[in-house]
Write a protein that holds these residues in place. Structure first.
Motif, PDB file in Angstrom:
ATOM      1  N   LYS A 165       1.894  -9.346  -6.924  1.00 28.38           N
ATOM      2  CA  LYS A 165       1.490  -8.931  -5.601  1.00 28.38           C
ATOM      3  C   LYS A 165       2.083  -9.892  -4.587  1.00 28.38           C
ATOM      4  O   LYS A 165       2.192 -11.069  -4.835  1.00 28.38           O
ATOM      5  CB  LYS A 165      -0.038  -8.956  -5.520  1.00 28.38           C
ATOM      6  N   GLY A 166       2.500  -9.366  -3.465  1.00 25.95           N
ATOM      7  CA  GLY A 166       2.800 -10.246  -2.368  1.00 25.95           C
ATOM      8  C   GLY A 166       4.242 -10.458  -1.986  1.00 25.95           C
ATOM      9  O   GLY A 166       4.514 -11.394  -1.272  1.00 25.95           O
ATOM     10  N   VAL A 167       5.193  -9.632  -2.396  1.00 24.93           N
ATOM     11  CA  VAL A 167       6.564  -9.781  -1.940  1.00 24.93           C
ATOM     12  C   VAL A 167       6.641  -9.131  -0.564  1.00 24.93           C
ATOM     13  O   VAL A 167       6.399  -7.940  -0.416  1.00 24.93           O
ATOM     14  CB  VAL A 167       7.574  -9.129  -2.912  1.00 24.93           C
ATOM     15  N   THR A 168       6.949  -9.932   0.465  1.00 21.01           N
ATOM     16  CA  THR A 168       6.970  -9.446   1.838  1.00 21.01           C
ATOM     17  C   THR A 168       8.386  -9.468   2.392  1.00 21.01           C
ATOM     18  O   THR A 168       9.120 -10.432   2.187  1.00 21.01           O
ATOM     19  CB  THR A 168       6.046 -10.310   2.727  1.00 21.01           C
ATOM     20  N   HIS A 169       8.745  -8.395   3.098  1.00 21.81           N
ATOM     21  CA  HIS A 169      10.050  -8.289   3.745  1.00 21.81           C
ATOM     22  C   HIS A 169       9.847  -8.011   5.227  1.00 21.81           C
ATOM     23  O   HIS A 169       8.943  -7.261   5.600  1.00 21.81           O
ATOM     24  CB  HIS A 169      10.872  -7.141   3.150  1.00 21.81           C
ATOM     25  N   GLU A 170      10.712  -8.589   6.065  1.00 21.62           N
ATOM     26  CA  GLU A 170      10.716  -8.258   7.477  1.00 21.62           C
ATOM     27  C   GLU A 170      11.682  -7.093   7.669  1.00 21.62           C
ATOM     28  O   GLU A 170      12.865  -7.206   7.356  1.00 21.62           O
ATOM     29  CB  GLU A 170      11.155  -9.449   8.323  1.00 21.62           C
ATOM     30  N   VAL A 171      11.176  -5.976   8.176  1.00 29.89           N
ATOM     31  CA  VAL A 171      11.969  -4.771   8.371  1.00 29.89           C
ATOM     32  C   VAL A 171      12.086  -4.496   9.870  1.00 29.89           C
ATOM     33  O   VAL A 171      11.071  -4.442  10.571  1.00 29.89           O
ATOM     34  CB  VAL A 171      11.333  -3.561   7.655  1.00 29.89           C
ATOM     35  N   VAL A 172      13.329  -4.346  10.344  1.00 29.63           N
ATOM     36  CA  VAL A 172      13.579  -4.068  11.756  1.00 29.63           C
ATOM     37  C   VAL A 172      14.191  -2.676  11.865  1.00 29.63           C
ATOM     38  O   VAL A 172      15.244  -2.406  11.286  1.00 29.63           O
ATOM     39  CB  VAL A 172      14.528  -5.114  12.388  1.00 29.63           C
ATOM     40  N   PHE A 173      13.513  -1.798  12.598  1.00 35.27           N
ATOM     41  CA  PHE A 173      13.984  -0.442  12.861  1.00 35.27           C
ATOM     42  C   PHE A 173      14.590  -0.440  14.266  1.00 35.27           C
ATOM     43  O   PHE A 173      13.968  -0.951  15.201  1.00 35.27           O
ATOM     44  CB  PHE A 173      12.826   0.562  12.826  1.00 35.27           C
ATOM     45  N   GLU A 174      15.780   0.139  14.426  1.00 32.12           N
ATOM     46  CA  GLU A 174      16.425   0.190  15.735  1.00 32.12           C
ATOM     47  C   GLU A 174      16.956   1.582  16.013  1.00 32.12           C
ATOM     48  O   GLU A 174      17.499   2.234  15.118  1.00 32.12           O
ATOM     49  CB  GLU A 174      17.584  -0.803  15.811  1.00 32.12           C
ATOM     50  N   VAL A 175      16.809   2.015  17.260  1.00 30.95           N
ATOM     51  CA  VAL A 175      17.414   3.253  17.731  1.00 30.95           C
ATOM     52  C   VAL A 175      18.091   2.923  19.047  1.00 30.95           C
ATOM     53  O   VAL A 175      17.469   2.359  19.955  1.00 30.95           O
ATOM     54  CB  VAL A 175      16.376   4.380  17.910  1.00 30.95           C
ATOM     55  N   GLY A 176      19.381   3.259  19.148  1.00 33.88           N
ATOM     56  CA  GLY A 176      20.154   2.958  20.349  1.00 33.88           C
ATOM     57  C   GLY A 176      20.242   4.145  21.281  1.00 33.88           C
ATOM     58  O   GLY A 176      19.702   5.213  21.024  1.00 33.88           O
ATOM     59  N   GLY A 177      20.945   3.943  22.372  1.00 38.67           N
ATOM     60  CA  GLY A 177      21.150   5.004  23.351  1.00 38.67           C
ATOM     61  C   GLY A 177      20.461   4.677  24.655  1.00 38.67           C
ATOM     62  O   GLY A 177      19.956   3.566  24.863  1.00 38.67           O
ATOM     63  N   ASN A 204       4.994   0.364   6.967  1.00 37.21           N
ATOM     64  CA  ASN A 204       3.664   0.224   6.361  1.00 37.21           C
ATOM     65  C   ASN A 204       2.916   1.558   6.384  1.00 37.21           C
ATOM     66  O   ASN A 204       2.177   1.883   5.475  1.00 37.21           O
ATOM     67  CB  ASN A 204       2.851  -0.831   7.107  1.00 37.21           C
ATOM     68  N   THR A 205       3.099   2.304   7.462  1.00 38.15           N
ATOM     69  CA  THR A 205       2.495   3.632   7.608  1.00 38.15           C
ATOM     70  C   THR A 205       3.492   4.520   8.347  1.00 38.15           C
ATOM     71  O   THR A 205       4.544   4.057   8.769  1.00 38.15           O
ATOM     72  CB  THR A 205       1.169   3.568   8.409  1.00 38.15           C
ATOM     73  N   ASN A 206       3.151   5.783   8.547  1.00 37.78           N
ATOM     74  CA  ASN A 206       4.019   6.719   9.264  1.00 37.78           C
ATOM     75  C   ASN A 206       3.704   6.676  10.755  1.00 37.78           C
ATOM     76  O   ASN A 206       2.529   6.643  11.134  1.00 37.78           O
ATOM     77  CB  ASN A 206       3.806   8.144   8.752  1.00 37.78           C
ATOM     78  N   HIS A 207       4.743   6.712  11.582  1.00 38.17           N
ATOM     79  CA  HIS A 207       4.578   6.686  13.033  1.00 38.17           C
ATOM     80  C   HIS A 207       5.488   7.735  13.651  1.00 38.17           C
ATOM     81  O   HIS A 207       6.590   7.973  13.157  1.00 38.17           O
ATOM     82  CB  HIS A 207       4.974   5.324  13.599  1.00 38.17           C
ATOM     83  N   PHE A 208       5.053   8.324  14.759  1.00 40.82           N
ATOM     84  CA  PHE A 208       5.855   9.295  15.487  1.00 40.82           C
ATOM     85  C   PHE A 208       5.465   9.156  16.944  1.00 40.82           C
ATOM     86  O   PHE A 208       4.293   9.370  17.294  1.00 40.82           O
ATOM     87  CB  PHE A 208       5.559  10.703  14.966  1.00 40.82           C
ATOM     88  N   GLU A 209       6.424   8.789  17.803  1.00 43.81           N
ATOM     89  CA  GLU A 209       6.072   8.597  19.201  1.00 43.81           C
ATOM     90  C   GLU A 209       7.285   8.739  20.109  1.00 43.81           C
ATOM     91  O   GLU A 209       8.428   8.671  19.666  1.00 43.81           O
ATOM     92  CB  GLU A 209       5.412   7.233  19.413  1.00 43.81           C
ATOM     93  N   GLN A 210       6.989   8.941  21.378  1.00 46.79           N
ATOM     94  CA  GLN A 210       8.003   8.992  22.422  1.00 46.79           C
ATOM     95  C   GLN A 210       8.332   7.550  22.794  1.00 46.79           C
ATOM     96  O   GLN A 210       7.433   6.750  23.024  1.00 46.79           O
ATOM     97  CB  GLN A 210       7.437   9.742  23.636  1.00 46.79           C
ATOM     98  N   LYS A 231      11.625  -1.920  16.579  1.00 47.15           N
ATOM     99  CA  LYS A 231      10.290  -2.165  16.028  1.00 47.15           C
ATOM    100  C   LYS A 231      10.438  -3.037  14.793  1.00 47.15           C
ATOM    101  O   LYS A 231      11.248  -2.752  13.918  1.00 47.15           O
ATOM    102  CB  LYS A 231       9.624  -0.831  15.651  1.00 47.15           C
ATOM    103  N   THR A 232       9.661  -4.123  14.713  1.00 44.27           N
ATOM    104  CA  THR A 232       9.693  -5.032  13.564  1.00 44.27           C
ATOM    105  C   THR A 232       8.355  -4.973  12.846  1.00 44.27           C
ATOM    106  O   THR A 232       7.300  -5.050  13.481  1.00 44.27           O
ATOM    107  CB  THR A 232       9.980  -6.477  14.018  1.00 44.27           C
ATOM    108  N   GLU A 233       8.401  -4.828  11.526  1.00 47.37           N
ATOM    109  CA  GLU A 233       7.191  -4.819  10.697  1.00 47.37           C
ATOM    110  C   GLU A 233       7.381  -5.728   9.498  1.00 47.37           C
ATOM    111  O   GLU A 233       8.484  -5.828   8.963  1.00 47.37           O
ATOM    112  CB  GLU A 233       6.882  -3.415  10.170  1.00 47.37           C
ATOM    113  N   SER A 234       6.297  -6.367   9.073  1.00 47.39           N
ATOM    114  CA  SER A 234       6.279  -7.064   7.790  1.00 47.39           C
ATOM    115  C   SER A 234       5.742  -6.079   6.770  1.00 47.39           C
ATOM    116  O   SER A 234       4.638  -5.571   6.922  1.00 47.39           O
ATOM    117  CB  SER A 234       5.363  -8.288   7.842  1.00 47.39           C
ATOM    118  N   VAL A 235       6.541  -5.791   5.759  1.00 46.61           N
ATOM    119  CA  VAL A 235       6.148  -4.821   4.734  1.00 46.61           C
ATOM    120  C   VAL A 235       5.935  -5.569   3.435  1.00 46.61           C
ATOM    121  O   VAL A 235       6.841  -6.234   2.937  1.00 46.61           O
ATOM    122  CB  VAL A 235       7.228  -3.726   4.566  1.00 46.61           C
TER     123      VAL A 235
END
Length: 154
Positions: A55-67, A78-84, A91-95
């Motif tokens: 248990k406990g392997v953590t990764h920093e995940v960075v999601f990027e959208v340009g434009g 970590n969970t599902n997200h949908f937004e304007q 968006k950066t998350e520790s997973v």
């Protein structure tokens, strides 16, 4: 004969349970009386805990959208997200991977919306994913029709 065999079997079973089956050679009787748990038992969730293993392997995940402008973005970490969102967007998350995820992996992804291209037509916004500082997925500046996705493993 059977009247004396039952107490003997009971004592034998108790002795086997107290000494364990090839475990640590500590004073098992003293540990049982004080309620202590061996480090190996607590690390694996205890005697009656889950058998998920590591248990406990953590990764920093960075999601990027340009434009430029605004669009709808869906991302799965970590969970599902949908937004304007307003672009460019990050968006950066520790997973944290646990149990079976360490072996089979966990899919992270970002699905960008559409933005106006240089020719005035709508096109898929560029997206990318970085894991622990390393880029692991992109949609080739919006030219690839699919989402940006990557399978994290422990």
């Amino acid at each position: 004969m059977f009247k004396t065999a039952k107490p003997t079997i009971g004592l034998l079973a108790t002795a086997v349970l107290l000494t364990g089956c090839g475990g640590e050679e500590k004073d098992a009787g003293a540990a049982a009386k004080t309620g202590e748990v061996s480090p190996s038992a607590s690390a694996s969730g205890g005697a009656g805990g889950p058998s998920s293993g590591k248990k406990g392997v953590t990764h920093e995940v960075v999601f990027e959208v340009g434009g430029k402008g605004a669009t709808r973005v869906m991302w799965i970490g970590n969970t599902n997200h949908f937004e304007q969102v307003t672009l460019p967007w990050t968006k950066t998350e520790s997973v944290q991977l646990e149990g079976a995820e360490l072996k089979v992996g966990l899919l992270v992804s970002v699905v960008p919306g559409y933005v106006k291209g240089p020719d005035g037509l709508l096109k898929l916004a560029p997206c990318s994913i970085k894991v622990d500082g390393k880029q692991v997925a992109d949609n080739q500046d919006g030219k690839s029709p699919g989402p940006c996705e990557f399978k994290l493993k422990g």
